[in-house]
Scaffold this active site. Structure first.
Site, mmCIF file in Angstrom:
data_model
loop_
_atom_site.group_PDB
_atom_site.id
_atom_site.type_symbol
_atom_site.label_atom_id
_atom_site.label_comp_id
_atom_site.label_asym_id
_atom_site.label_seq_id
_atom_site.Cartn_x
_atom_site.Cartn_y
_atom_site.Cartn_z
ATOM 1 C CG ASP A 17 -1.647 1.241 1.458
ATOM 2 O OD1 ASP A 17 -2.375 1.633 0.535
ATOM 3 O OD2 ASP A 17 -1.512 1.870 2.528
ATOM 4 C CG ASP A 19 -1.671 7.588 0.307
ATOM 5 O OD1 ASP A 19 -0.678 8.292 0.050
ATOM 6 O OD2 ASP A 19 -2.606 7.420 -0.492
ATOM 7 C CD GLU A 312 9.296 9.449 28.981
ATOM 8 O OE1 GLU A 312 9.924 8.882 29.899
ATOM 9 O OE2 GLU A 312 8.054 9.410 28.881
#
Length: 386
Positions: A17, A19, A312
């Site tokens: 695929d 997108d 983090e």
């Protein structure tokens, strides 16, 4: 051979695929929807994303018009929205791991097709800006070339037909539920790489669900394995991020005994949408102190179930004091593993220390060590000079 790596199914071709699988279209669509809805006094908050991901352009447009009560028909929405979107197609970036996957499959002569609900001309416009992509696919099938788009299997069956191969010999890689449904209905093996956060549990019909293309193990499907990991790490095209150190959840030091130097997610939404959740490593520069090794997590930290995606970093050095407010610059050079949940706090802490060891060792390798001198790490921001 561990159970984890045993063969799931033998395939000989791959259908991708576009997108949300290869291209970070969702980020661009969200930005444009935000601006578009603003004109009508409405606010895009991303809640409707599940209703538009993987749908045909007409279905997605109809969902937005209805949900926001816009004074437009679906066709009017499309005629206004699409020109805004096509202006941005050249800015759509490849998702991490997309170029690596395409180059690897092409290099090994694995037949590839591209199958998307977008129109054929839109697909070609989007991939035009990505070197080598068009030539890599033996077939490109758009939603306007079949009677029904995904979740109908027709697009995938048409791709198999054009490659003159049996549908059952393909592996489909998809980010959306309509795409997964279509692939399975076509009798193909399907790996899902969900583009929507915290939606993994909905992809039950996929043969495998992975966090990102960086985590794809092609050997599970009888395809040639990637050979580019080094000592438990995957080299990345380096990327930079920086800002003042802010107070985090307070759990880094208190709960885990691991003092992270948090950056505010504000202003980094584009970068955060671009990079999959997971554990990364690289170099950290504090302008007044020096350059240090660093390992960091991006994501929701499933164990703590964050409501927003965070960055983090853990600077691998014992500091005698806090440095809140100081400018921190990071150069991210490699990837260790996807984000994971843990049965206990002890298991989480053990894994974080294992990540530290992997990062510390890897950063001594010439391939990663050279970035210690990146000028970005020593850059002083203007507000610090004043």
């Amino acid at each position: 051979m561990s159970v984890e790596r045993t063969l799931k199914k033998l395939v000989s071709g791959v259908i991708l695929d576009l997108d949300g699988t290869l291209l970070n279209t969702d980020g661009v669509v969200s930005e444009i929807l935000k601006a578009f809805l603003d004109k009508y006094g409405k606010q895009w908050d991303g809640r409707e994303a599940p209703k538009i991901v993987g749908k045909t352009p007409t279905e997605a447009a109809a969902a937005v018009v209805e949900d926001y009560g816009l004074p437009l028909s679906t066709d009017e929405f499309l005629s206004q929205f699409y020109p805004m979107l096509s202006d941005q197609w050249h800015n759509i970036k490849a998702l991490p791991g997309a170029n690596r996957l395409i180059n690897h499959l092409r290099g090994h002569g694995v037949p590839m097709a591209l199958a998307s609900n977008s129109s054929k001309s839109n697909i070609e416009t989007k991939i035009f800006h990505h070197s080598g992509w068009k030539e890599s696919f033996s077939a490109i099938v758009g939603g306007d070339e079949v009677k029904a788009g995904k979740p109908s299997p027709e697009i995938f069956l048409e791709a198999a037909k054009r490659l003159n191969m049996d549908p059952s010999s393909f592996l489909v890689i998809e980010d959306s539920i309509p795409g997964v449904t279509a692939g399975k209905a076509a009798g193909m093996a399907v790996v899902a790489v969900p583009s929507l956060a915290k939606q993994t549990h909905l992809y039950t019909s996929a043969d495998e669900v992975i966090n990102s293309l960086l985590d794809l193990q092609l050997e599970k499907w009888g395809l040639p394995a990637f050979q580019d990991r080094i000592e438990g790490t995957l080299p990345l095209e380096p990327w930079c991020i920086g800002g003042p150190v802010i107070k985090g959840f307070g759990r880094g030091s208190k709960v885990l005994g691991i003092p992270t130097a948090n950056l505010s997610p504000e202003g980094y939404s584009a970068i955060l949408s671009e990079h999959p959740a997971g554990v990364y490593f690289g170099w950290a520069g504090l302008s007044a102190r020096g350059v240090y090794k660093m390992v960091m997590s991006i994501g929701w930290n499933p164990y703590f179930n964050n409501s927003e995606k965070t960055i983090e970093p853990w600077l691998l050095h014992d500091f005698n004091e806090d440095f809140y407010g100081e400018e921190l610059h990071l150069v991210v050079v490699g990837y260790i593993r996807p984000e994971a949940n843990f049965p206990s706090l002890e298991a989480l802490i053990e894994k974080i220390h294992e990540d530290r060891k992997i990062a510390e060792r890897a950063l001594e390798l010439p391939q990663y060590l050279k970035y210690k001198d990146d000028p970005y790490l020593k850059k002083i921001s203007l507000h610090q000079e004043n």
